[in-house]
Each structure stands twice: as C-alpha cells, then as structure tokens.
Design a protein around this motif. Structure first.
Motif, PDB file in Angstrom:
ATOM      1  N   CYS A 149       0.845  -1.207   0.000  1.00  0.00           N
ATOM      2  CA  CYS A 149       0.000   0.000   0.000  1.00  0.00           C
ATOM      3  C   CYS A 149       0.879   1.255   0.000  1.00  0.00           C
ATOM      4  O   CYS A 149       1.081   1.896   1.031  1.00  0.00           O
ATOM      5  N   ASN A 150       1.401   1.579  -1.162  1.00  0.00           N
ATOM      6  CA  ASN A 150       2.316   2.710  -1.296  1.00  0.00           C
ATOM      7  C   ASN A 150       2.122   3.358  -2.665  1.00  0.00           C
ATOM      8  O   ASN A 150       1.657   2.705  -3.603  1.00  0.00           O
ATOM      9  N   GLY A 151       2.487   4.640  -2.775  1.00  0.00           N
ATOM     10  CA  GLY A 151       2.387   5.320  -4.069  1.00  0.00           C
ATOM     11  C   GLY A 151       0.968   5.325  -4.603  1.00  0.00           C
ATOM     12  O   GLY A 151       0.012   5.624  -3.878  1.00  0.00           O
ATOM     13  N   ALA A 152       0.833   4.957  -5.881  1.00  0.00           N
ATOM     14  CA  ALA A 152      -0.484   4.962  -6.546  1.00  0.00           C
ATOM     15  C   ALA A 152      -1.461   4.002  -5.880  1.00  0.00           C
ATOM     16  O   ALA A 152      -2.673   4.220  -5.885  1.00  0.00           O
ATOM     17  N   GLU A 153      -0.935   2.948  -5.270  1.00  0.00           N
ATOM     18  CA  GLU A 153      -1.791   1.954  -4.613  1.00  0.00           C
ATOM     19  C   GLU A 153      -2.556   2.572  -3.448  1.00  0.00           C
ATOM     20  O   GLU A 153      -3.686   2.163  -3.163  1.00  0.00           O
ATOM     21  N   LYS A 154      -1.983   3.589  -2.805  1.00  0.00           N
ATOM     22  CA  LYS A 154      -2.697   4.270  -1.711  1.00  0.00           C
ATOM     23  C   LYS A 154      -3.994   4.876  -2.246  1.00  0.00           C
ATOM     24  O   LYS A 154      -5.054   4.722  -1.651  1.00  0.00           O
ATOM     25  N   ASP A 179       3.935   8.988  -0.595  1.00  0.00           N
ATOM     26  CA  ASP A 179       2.633   9.613  -0.277  1.00  0.00           C
ATOM     27  C   ASP A 179       2.203  10.608  -1.351  1.00  0.00           C
ATOM     28  O   ASP A 179       1.110  11.158  -1.287  1.00  0.00           O
ATOM     29  N   GLN A 180       3.087  10.878  -2.305  1.00  0.00           N
ATOM     30  CA  GLN A 180       2.858  11.954  -3.269  1.00  0.00           C
ATOM     31  C   GLN A 180       1.534  11.828  -4.023  1.00  0.00           C
ATOM     32  O   GLN A 180       0.784  12.791  -4.126  1.00  0.00           O
ATOM     33  N   GLU A 181       1.231  10.624  -4.518  1.00  0.00           N
ATOM     34  CA  GLU A 181      -0.027  10.429  -5.266  1.00  0.00           C
ATOM     35  C   GLU A 181      -1.242  10.733  -4.391  1.00  0.00           C
ATOM     36  O   GLU A 181      -2.201  11.340  -4.840  1.00  0.00           O
ATOM     37  N   MET A 182      -1.179  10.307  -3.139  1.00  0.00           N
ATOM     38  CA  MET A 182      -2.287  10.563  -2.208  1.00  0.00           C
ATOM     39  C   MET A 182      -2.421  12.070  -1.939  1.00  0.00           C
ATOM     40  O   MET A 182      -3.527  12.608  -1.913  1.00  0.00           O
ATOM     41  N   LEU A 183      -1.282  12.744  -1.769  1.00  0.00           N
ATOM     42  CA  LEU A 183      -1.297  14.193  -1.518  1.00  0.00           C
ATOM     43  C   LEU A 183      -1.853  14.953  -2.726  1.00  0.00           C
ATOM     44  O   LEU A 183      -2.596  15.920  -2.574  1.00  0.00           O
ATOM     45  N   ASN A 184      -1.510  14.478  -3.917  1.00  0.00           N
ATOM     46  CA  ASN A 184      -2.004  15.115  -5.148  1.00  0.00           C
ATOM     47  C   ASN A 184      -3.489  14.866  -5.361  1.00  0.00           C
ATOM     48  O   ASN A 184      -4.207  15.702  -5.891  1.00  0.00           O
ATOM     49  N   TRP A 185      -3.930  13.664  -4.947  1.00  0.00           N
ATOM     50  CA  TRP A 185      -5.328  13.265  -5.163  1.00  0.00           C
ATOM     51  C   TRP A 185      -6.285  14.054  -4.263  1.00  0.00           C
ATOM     52  O   TRP A 185      -7.379  14.436  -4.685  1.00  0.00           O
ATOM     53  N   ASN A 187      -7.968  17.140  -2.005  1.00  0.00           N
ATOM     54  CA  ASN A 187      -8.153  18.576  -2.282  1.00  0.00           C
ATOM     55  C   ASN A 187      -6.973  19.363  -1.735  1.00  0.00           C
ATOM     56  O   ASN A 187      -6.570  20.371  -2.281  1.00  0.00           O
ATOM     57  N   GLU A 188      -6.470  18.867  -0.608  1.00  0.00           N
ATOM     58  CA  GLU A 188      -5.356  19.569   0.033  1.00  0.00           C
ATOM     59  C   GLU A 188      -4.319  18.546   0.486  1.00  0.00           C
ATOM     60  O   GLU A 188      -4.649  17.596   1.198  1.00  0.00           O
ATOM     61  N   GLY A 189      -3.076  18.729   0.046  1.00  0.00           N
ATOM     62  CA  GLY A 189      -2.004  17.821   0.449  1.00  0.00           C
ATOM     63  C   GLY A 189      -1.064  18.519   1.408  1.00  0.00           C
ATOM     64  O   GLY A 189      -0.525  19.580   1.098  1.00  0.00           O
ATOM     65  N   GLN A 190      -0.900  17.948   2.586  1.00  0.00           N
ATOM     66  CA  GLN A 190      -0.014  18.541   3.593  1.00  0.00           C
ATOM     67  C   GLN A 190       1.244  17.688   3.722  1.00  0.00           C
ATOM     68  O   GLN A 190       1.185  16.556   4.193  1.00  0.00           O
ATOM     69  N   PHE A 191       2.388  18.253   3.315  1.00  0.00           N
ATOM     70  CA  PHE A 191       3.649  17.528   3.356  1.00  0.00           C
ATOM     71  C   PHE A 191       4.416  17.886   4.617  1.00  0.00           C
ATOM     72  O   PHE A 191       4.655  19.062   4.888  1.00  0.00           O
ATOM     73  N   LYS A 192       4.769  16.869   5.401  1.00  0.00           N
ATOM     74  CA  LYS A 192       5.520  17.082   6.656  1.00  0.00           C
ATOM     75  C   LYS A 192       4.850  18.114   7.559  1.00  0.00           C
ATOM     76  O   LYS A 192       5.505  18.923   8.220  1.00  0.00           O
ATOM     77  N   PHE A 193       3.548  18.076   7.607  1.00  0.00           N
ATOM     78  CA  PHE A 193       2.734  19.037   8.367  1.00  0.00           C
ATOM     79  C   PHE A 193       3.047  19.020   9.867  1.00  0.00           C
ATOM     80  O   PHE A 193       3.019  20.042  10.524  1.00  0.00           O
ATOM     81  N   PHE A 194       3.315  17.816  10.404  1.00  0.00           N
ATOM     82  CA  PHE A 194       3.534  17.694  11.866  1.00  0.00           C
ATOM     83  C   PHE A 194       5.009  17.735  12.251  1.00  0.00           C
ATOM     84  O   PHE A 194       5.353  17.573  13.397  1.00  0.00           O
ATOM     85  N   HIS A 195       5.878  17.940  11.260  1.00  0.00           N
ATOM     86  CA  HIS A 195       7.324  17.896  11.546  1.00  0.00           C
ATOM     87  C   HIS A 195       7.786  19.156  12.266  1.00  0.00           C
ATOM     88  O   HIS A 195       7.283  20.230  12.051  1.00  0.00           O
TER      89      HIS A 195
END
Length: 195
Positions: A149-154, A179-185, A187-195
C-alpha cells in the motif's frame, strides 16, 4: 461540512518507521540475524536497483513467516502498549485529539502491515487502509494480499474504500515520495505538516 482526513502513518504521525521497530520487538535475535543477511538487499534498494516491495516482503517474511495470526496480533497489542504515545509526534497527537468525528471520516493509509498498525488506528478511532498480511489456516504465509500500500496503490485503496461517499473537502498528510499520489489526489495535500 463533511471532511475526509487521510494520514500516512510512518514518519508522518510517528517519528520513525515502525516496521523495523516492530520486527525487532517481535524477535530481537531473529531480527539481528535477518537484518545482517538483508544488508546487501538494503544497499541495492538504496541504489534503486531493487523493488522496495520485494525487499520489504522478504525481510518481514524472514521474521514473521509461519507465525500464527493470534501470536502476531498479541505481539502487536504489546507493541502498542509499549510504544504508545512515545513514538508519536506531539503535535500530531494534539491534532488527532481535536478532530470532530461527527463530521469527519479519518483513515490511516499505511504501507506498513495493518496487523501492527491496527491497535493505533483503533486508539485514534480511525479506519485503516494498509498492506495486508496473507494468512492461510491462521498462519502467516510470508506474502501480502494484493499490493504494497504505497504510491499509486494508496489512492486505489482509498477510492475502493470510500466508493461513492461525498466529501466537501479531503485533506491528506504525508512525508515521503510514497505519499505523493495521495497528496495530489486530495483537495489539500499537507507535506511534513507535523514535523
């Protein structure tokens, strides 16, 4: 307003990857031996000469194959008891605590095996989409059910899970290229939001 929250697990909500942590917790001696044996594969993986799914399956299988589902589940619960909440980013826990579940559907979407992520998902009152371990007669075969369950499979698995549900907004949280595909899919993609 109906929201859909999609959280990657390892590295996004937690400080590090839980696969190695869990497998070491499961059987430290076996973990050490297999880790050394897998070093050449890990190196080839780093050089992008091997498929991540194959290496991951081989390593997990080398430690858990032939184990009963009940033992793995029991160990997963003990793993949860020992490592919750220490392995989680504080602001991720704070964010999760403040989710209004009456208007929000939440999913952990993880490449880790669902079997050890499940106690955490239950604690957070979240649904779980993850890589699935294959069991035959309650014994782990060492294989996965379907794909890692990674990439496009997510995204494929999310669509399968939510079917025709309608949301006003979907927000995804991730921290790696997987996680990129999921973030793109979303409405809003949060990258490293909790870092």
């Amino acid at each position: 307003m109906r929201k859909l929250y999609l959280f990657d697990f390892d590295g996004t909500l937690t400080y590090s990857d839980t696969m190695f942590l869990y497998l070491k917790f499961y059987n430290t001696t076996k973990f050490r031996i297999q880790f050394v044996k897998h070093i050449p594969l890990f190196i080839l993986l780093k050089m992008n000469l091997l498929d991540a799914e194959k290496v991951k399956r081989s390593f997990i299988s080398s430690i858990l194959k032939g184990q009963s589902k009940s033992k793995i589940e029991k160990k997963s619960q003990q793993f949860f008891d020992q490592y919750y909440p220490d392995i989680f980013r504080e602001n991720a826990l704070e964010f999760i605590k403040n989710i209004d579940h009456s208007h929000t559907d939440c999913y952990i979407v993880s490449a880790s095996l669902g079997i050890w992520v499940k106690p955490f998902a239950e604690k957070f009152k979240m649904n779980l989409i993850a890589t699935q371990a294959e069991f035959k007669n309650d014994i782990f075969t060492g294989n996965f059910v379907g794909k890692n369950c990674n990439g496009a499979e997510k995204v494929n698995r999310i669509k399968e899970e939510i079917k025709d549900e309608k949301y006003d907004k979907s927000i995804a949280f991730g921290d790696t290229s997987g996680d990129q595909e999921m973030l793109n899919w979303a409405n809003e993609g949060q990258f490293k939001f909790f870092h």
